[in-house]
Enzyme design. Sequence first.
Site, mmCIF file in Angstrom:
data_model
loop_
_atom_site.group_PDB
_atom_site.id
_atom_site.type_symbol
_atom_site.label_atom_id
_atom_site.label_comp_id
_atom_site.label_asym_id
_atom_site.label_seq_id
_atom_site.Cartn_x
_atom_site.Cartn_y
_atom_site.Cartn_z
ATOM 1 N N ASN A 10 0.884 -1.164 0.000
ATOM 2 C CA ASN A 10 0.000 0.000 0.000
ATOM 3 C C ASN A 10 0.921 1.213 0.000
ATOM 4 O O ASN A 10 1.555 1.507 1.006
ATOM 5 C CB ASN A 10 -0.887 -0.023 1.254
ATOM 6 C CG ASN A 10 -1.689 1.257 1.394
ATOM 7 O OD1 ASN A 10 -1.723 2.098 0.484
ATOM 8 N ND2 ASN A 10 -2.341 1.419 2.540
ATOM 9 N N TRP A 11 0.985 1.851 -1.150
ATOM 10 C CA TRP A 11 1.937 2.971 -1.278
ATOM 11 C C TRP A 11 1.475 4.233 -0.549
ATOM 12 O O TRP A 11 2.219 5.157 -0.364
ATOM 13 C CB TRP A 11 2.157 3.290 -2.764
ATOM 14 C CG TRP A 11 2.999 2.280 -3.491
ATOM 15 C CD1 TRP A 11 3.367 1.027 -3.065
ATOM 16 C CD2 TRP A 11 3.591 2.444 -4.788
ATOM 17 N NE1 TRP A 11 4.142 0.410 -4.021
ATOM 18 C CE2 TRP A 11 4.291 1.259 -5.090
ATOM 19 C CE3 TRP A 11 3.583 3.472 -5.738
ATOM 20 C CZ2 TRP A 11 4.990 1.077 -6.297
ATOM 21 C CZ3 TRP A 11 4.268 3.301 -6.926
ATOM 22 C CH2 TRP A 11 4.974 2.108 -7.198
ATOM 23 N N LYS A 12 0.182 4.274 -0.178
ATOM 24 C CA LYS A 12 -0.388 5.467 0.474
ATOM 25 C C LYS A 12 -0.148 6.696 -0.403
ATOM 26 O O LYS A 12 -0.169 6.560 -1.621
ATOM 27 C CB LYS A 12 0.176 5.613 1.897
ATOM 28 C CG LYS A 12 0.038 4.300 2.681
ATOM 29 C CD LYS A 12 0.265 4.439 4.154
ATOM 30 C CE LYS A 12 0.057 3.085 4.834
ATOM 31 N NZ LYS A 12 0.138 3.153 6.294
ATOM 32 N N HIS A 95 -9.389 1.507 4.623
ATOM 33 C CA HIS A 95 -8.132 1.585 5.382
ATOM 34 C C HIS A 95 -8.350 2.505 6.591
ATOM 35 O O HIS A 95 -9.112 3.473 6.513
ATOM 36 C CB HIS A 95 -7.012 2.132 4.489
ATOM 37 C CG HIS A 95 -5.664 2.004 5.125
ATOM 38 N ND1 HIS A 95 -5.200 2.900 6.062
ATOM 39 C CD2 HIS A 95 -4.693 1.075 4.980
ATOM 40 C CE1 HIS A 95 -3.992 2.519 6.459
ATOM 41 N NE2 HIS A 95 -3.659 1.408 5.828
ATOM 42 N N GLU A 97 -6.667 4.792 7.777
ATOM 43 C CA GLU A 97 -6.371 6.209 7.513
ATOM 44 C C GLU A 97 -7.555 6.881 6.829
ATOM 45 O O GLU A 97 -7.826 8.058 7.058
ATOM 46 C CB GLU A 97 -5.086 6.321 6.667
ATOM 47 C CG GLU A 97 -3.855 6.012 7.508
ATOM 48 C CD GLU A 97 -2.696 5.394 6.739
ATOM 49 O OE1 GLU A 97 -2.673 5.456 5.503
ATOM 50 O OE2 GLU A 97 -1.801 4.835 7.405
ATOM 51 N N GLU A 167 -5.310 -4.916 10.313
ATOM 52 C CA GLU A 167 -4.250 -3.943 10.582
ATOM 53 C C GLU A 167 -4.521 -3.224 11.903
ATOM 54 O O GLU A 167 -5.290 -2.261 11.939
ATOM 55 C CB GLU A 167 -4.197 -2.901 9.457
ATOM 56 C CG GLU A 167 -3.947 -3.478 8.080
ATOM 57 C CD GLU A 167 -3.318 -2.440 7.141
ATOM 58 O OE1 GLU A 167 -2.231 -2.738 6.632
ATOM 59 O OE2 GLU A 167 -3.898 -1.361 6.954
ATOM 60 N N GLY A 173 2.805 2.041 10.786
ATOM 61 C CA GLY A 173 3.792 3.113 10.668
ATOM 62 C C GLY A 173 4.535 3.419 11.957
ATOM 63 O O GLY A 173 5.200 4.438 12.074
ATOM 64 N N SER A 213 3.562 -2.431 10.117
ATOM 65 C CA SER A 213 5.010 -2.527 10.311
ATOM 66 C C SER A 213 5.609 -3.886 9.916
ATOM 67 O O SER A 213 6.587 -4.331 10.510
ATOM 68 C CB SER A 213 5.387 -2.173 11.754
ATOM 69 O OG SER A 213 4.995 -0.852 12.051
ATOM 70 N N GLY A 234 3.027 -1.252 4.173
ATOM 71 C CA GLY A 234 3.134 0.176 3.877
ATOM 72 C C GLY A 234 4.567 0.572 3.564
ATOM 73 O O GLY A 234 5.071 0.337 2.465
ATOM 74 N N GLY A 235 5.237 1.133 4.545
ATOM 75 C CA GLY A 235 6.583 1.672 4.362
ATOM 76 C C GLY A 235 7.558 0.752 3.644
ATOM 77 O O GLY A 235 8.272 1.178 2.715
HETATM 78 P P1 13P Z 1 3.224 0.161 7.596
HETATM 79 O O1 13P Z 1 3.682 -1.132 6.986
HETATM 80 O O2 13P Z 1 3.998 1.351 7.114
HETATM 81 O O3 13P Z 1 3.104 0.079 9.082
HETATM 82 O O4 13P Z 1 1.730 0.415 7.034
HETATM 83 C C1 13P Z 1 0.809 -0.601 7.140
HETATM 84 C C2 13P Z 1 -0.395 -0.208 6.377
HETATM 85 O O5 13P Z 1 -1.142 0.666 6.779
HETATM 86 C C3 13P Z 1 -0.668 -0.911 5.113
HETATM 87 O O6 13P Z 1 -1.941 -0.633 4.653
#
Ligand code: 13P
Length: 249
Positions: A10-12, A95, A97, A167, A173, A213, A234-235
């Site tokens: 997930n590149w956000k 998600h 967020e 999640e 994050g 994470s 994510g990251g």
């Molecule tokens: P991180 O892997 O950066 O914690 O993000 C997880 C995420 O929200 C994937 O959708």
Amino acid sequence: MARKKIIAGNWKMNMTPSEAVELVNTLKPLVANDEVDVVFCVPAIDIIPVMEAAKGSNIQVGAENMYFEEKGAYTGEISPAMLTDVGVKYVILGHSERREYFAETSETVNKKMLKAFEHGLTPIMCCGETLTQREQGVTMDFIRQQVKVGFLGVTPEQAASAVIAYEPIWAIGTGKTATTEQAQEVCAGIRACIAELYDEATAEAIRIQYGGSVNASTAAELFAQPDIDGGLVGGAALKPDFGKIVNYK
Ligand code: 13P
């Protein structure tokens, strides 16, 4: 039948279109692995260039969000047909967020789920508790509610093809991955909830990811759990490390 793992990035809100192409070119050889589904969920404006750059590879492209109406006066939104027209197969829905910053609720997520299925898109529906909820011992109550409302009106066949991403919000994050036991426990709980809503066969078929994470050193243990069918990353999906996560074995 064993469920195929699905490992999605997930590149956000990261990567301009030109940066996106560069990243795909870097990751393409690193994420080669036909044993798992590899999906890059990218910002809407990156979808077409990423698709072009990923051509001929095992990378499938997904969206990070979608609206639940067909078309019309919804400034700034992306419709399901816009996604399918360019070959998108997966879409992340709900998600945390989006729930936190863009006021999405389980009810709007449910509308999006139904619309995604109607268009042949596979939703990756996110759920997860806050730290307060975990500390108060209501994790599973909260997640069961998110899953039950999210899947209202979804048929057993559709549910069997869906992906749920567990999640925990406190793990996103933060560098604080849930322990393998915590992740497995909730993913098993989600599967039990699907079995109650539908039946054992549907629960056995649906794929449940862990996200929060995930990195190259935690992936193998997490993905080896009986109820964890891959990850939503994510990251670490923006780095060559994603290749190690995809090839976790
Ligand atoms: P991180 O892997 O950066 O914690 O993000 C997880 C995420 O929200 C994937 O959708």
